[in-house]
Design an enzyme around this catalytic site. Structure first.
Site, PDB file in Angstrom:
ATOM      1  N   SER A  11     -30.146  27.049 -14.414  1.00 36.88           N
ATOM      2  CA  SER A  11     -30.774  28.358 -14.589  1.00 36.88           C
ATOM      3  C   SER A  11     -29.833  29.465 -14.133  1.00 36.88           C
ATOM      4  O   SER A  11     -30.138  30.637 -14.311  1.00 36.88           O
ATOM      5  CB  SER A  11     -32.047  28.430 -13.757  1.00 36.88           C
ATOM      6  N   GLY A  43     -37.765  28.553 -11.540  1.00 36.51           N
ATOM      7  CA  GLY A  43     -38.763  27.956 -10.643  1.00 36.51           C
ATOM      8  C   GLY A  43     -40.131  28.611 -10.677  1.00 36.51           C
ATOM      9  O   GLY A  43     -41.111  28.019 -10.259  1.00 36.51           O
ATOM     10  N   CYS A  73     -30.027  21.131 -12.611  1.00 34.18           N
ATOM     11  CA  CYS A  73     -31.107  21.993 -12.140  1.00 34.18           C
ATOM     12  C   CYS A  73     -32.316  21.102 -11.881  1.00 34.18           C
ATOM     13  O   CYS A  73     -32.788  20.418 -12.809  1.00 34.18           O
ATOM     14  CB  CYS A  73     -31.412  23.026 -13.230  1.00 34.18           C
ATOM     15  N   CYS A 183     -32.788  21.854  -4.770  1.00 35.45           N
ATOM     16  CA  CYS A 183     -32.407  22.872  -5.766  1.00 35.45           C
ATOM     17  C   CYS A 183     -30.886  22.962  -5.719  1.00 35.45           C
ATOM     18  O   CYS A 183     -30.299  22.959  -4.628  1.00 35.45           O
ATOM     19  CB  CYS A 183     -33.044  24.208  -5.388  1.00 35.45           C
ATOM     20  N   THR A 184     -30.258  23.048  -6.887  1.00 31.64           N
ATOM     21  CA  THR A 184     -28.786  22.988  -6.898  1.00 31.64           C
ATOM     22  C   THR A 184     -28.130  24.265  -6.371  1.00 31.64           C
ATOM     23  O   THR A 184     -26.930  24.291  -6.128  1.00 31.64           O
ATOM     24  CB  THR A 184     -28.265  22.669  -8.313  1.00 31.64           C
TER      25      THR A 184
HETATM   26  N1  DGL Z   1     -30.795  25.515  -9.538  1.00 31.09           N
HETATM   27  C1  DGL Z   1     -32.189  25.470  -9.915  1.00 31.09           C
HETATM   28  C2  DGL Z   1     -32.816  24.187  -9.390  1.00 31.09           C
HETATM   29  O1  DGL Z   1     -32.093  23.252  -9.066  1.00 31.09           O
HETATM   30  C3  DGL Z   1     -32.841  26.740  -9.520  1.00 31.09           C
HETATM   31  C4  DGL Z   1     -34.125  26.934 -10.231  1.00 31.09           C
HETATM   32  C5  DGL Z   1     -34.550  28.350 -10.423  1.00 31.09           C
HETATM   33  O2  DGL Z   1     -33.896  29.047 -11.191  1.00 31.09           O
HETATM   34  O3  DGL Z   1     -35.600  28.714  -9.869  1.00 31.09           O
HETATM   35  O4  DGL Z   1     -34.005  24.046  -9.293  1.00 31.09           O
END
Ligand code: DGL
Length: 259
Positions: A11, A43, A73, A183-184
């Site tokens: 994302s 999210g 993600c 979350c990444t």
């Molecule tokens: N890096 C996304 C994850 O691992 C973030 C999600 C988001 O944009 O809320 O969930």
């Protein structure tokens, strides 16, 4: 086929934490990283919207010749990977919060997990959690606002510090000894978390496991790039290229593209 790139999407900028693990383990693989920052955070979106954004990202990567896609993600994986696997012909690797190793190793029988609302409320997450963590206490916390701060270049800020201490408070009161980063974007918080957490609390994320799984699936499908040439790594964002470039220590060129 084997020289074709691995496609990686998130994302936003957080999936670069996964790209780094993949690039370290598989330095000769060509990659295309797609940051859908214009639509972050995922999210807070519903499943339908997350699936449709994941389809858009996947089709861009497939149209640009990717041989395998890493959904870097947790929110997109837990909501959309089944759909992607059922729809497209190439292999997909996903990322989920590492509840299993934390549940197996906890001594206080209590672990904390920080993730997005979309991940924590997904069916896949409750299935994994029920499978591995039904005998222990799991303190879940939605990391509201964290992705937004990172996406706007405010990773190292007082606002971030105070958000994190708020989210950790109930976990520390419950005596967690493992904190799972679901979350990444969150591996970038590790230096701050290390300052806020007592030394007995260990941090777990799934980045390395995703890289190992990527290698193993490439091998199984005879898709590994066996060349010794330097890899070509392309970074594309529909958000602010400077934020993405800074997480890559400004070592790579980042392209802006409206997609
Ligand atoms: N890096 C996304 C994850 O691992 C973030 C999600 C988001 O944009 O809320 O969930």
């Amino acid at each position: 086929m084997n020289k074709q790139p691995i496609g990686i999407f998130d994302s936003g900028v957080g999936g670069t934490s996964i790209w780094k693990e993949i690039h370290t383990l598989l330095p000769h693989e060509n990659t295309i990283y797609l940051a859908d920052s214009a639509n972050a955070p995922y999210g807070l979106k519903n499943k339908e919207a997350i699936v449709s954004l994941s389809v858009k990202n996947t089709e861009y990567l497939i149209n640009n010749g990717c041989k395998l896609i890493v959904v870097a993600c947790n929110t997109a994986t837990t909501n959309a990977i089944n759909y992607l696997r059922n729809t497209y012909d190439i292999p997909f690797i996903g990322i989920e919060p590492a509840i299993k190793p934390a549940a197996l190793q906890t001594k206080t029988n209590t672990i904390g997990i920080l993730a997005t609302k979309g991940t924590l409320s997904s069916e896949l997450f409750s299935k994994t959690s029920g499978l591995f963590a039904s005998n222990i206490k799991v303190i879940e916390r939605v990391g509201n606002g964290i992705v937004e701060l990172i996406e706007s270049g405010k990773l190292h800020s007082e606002d971030m510090r105070s958000l994190l201490s708020n989210y950790l408070k109930p976990m520390l009161e419950a005596n967690i000894d493992y904190l799972v980063l679901g979350c990444t974007h969150y591996p970038y918080l590790i230096p701050i978390l290390l300052e806020l957490l007592p030394t007995n609390v260990k941090i777990i994320d799934s980045g390395e496991a995703v890289a190992r799984q990527t290698k193993s699936i490439l091998e199984k499908n005879r898709l590994l790039n066996l060349s010794n040439a330097n890899s070509n790594n392309q970074f594309i964002t529909n958000g602010n290229p400077k934020v993405l470039a800074s997480l890559l220590n400004n070592h790579y060129k980042v392209e802006y593209l409206h997609f």
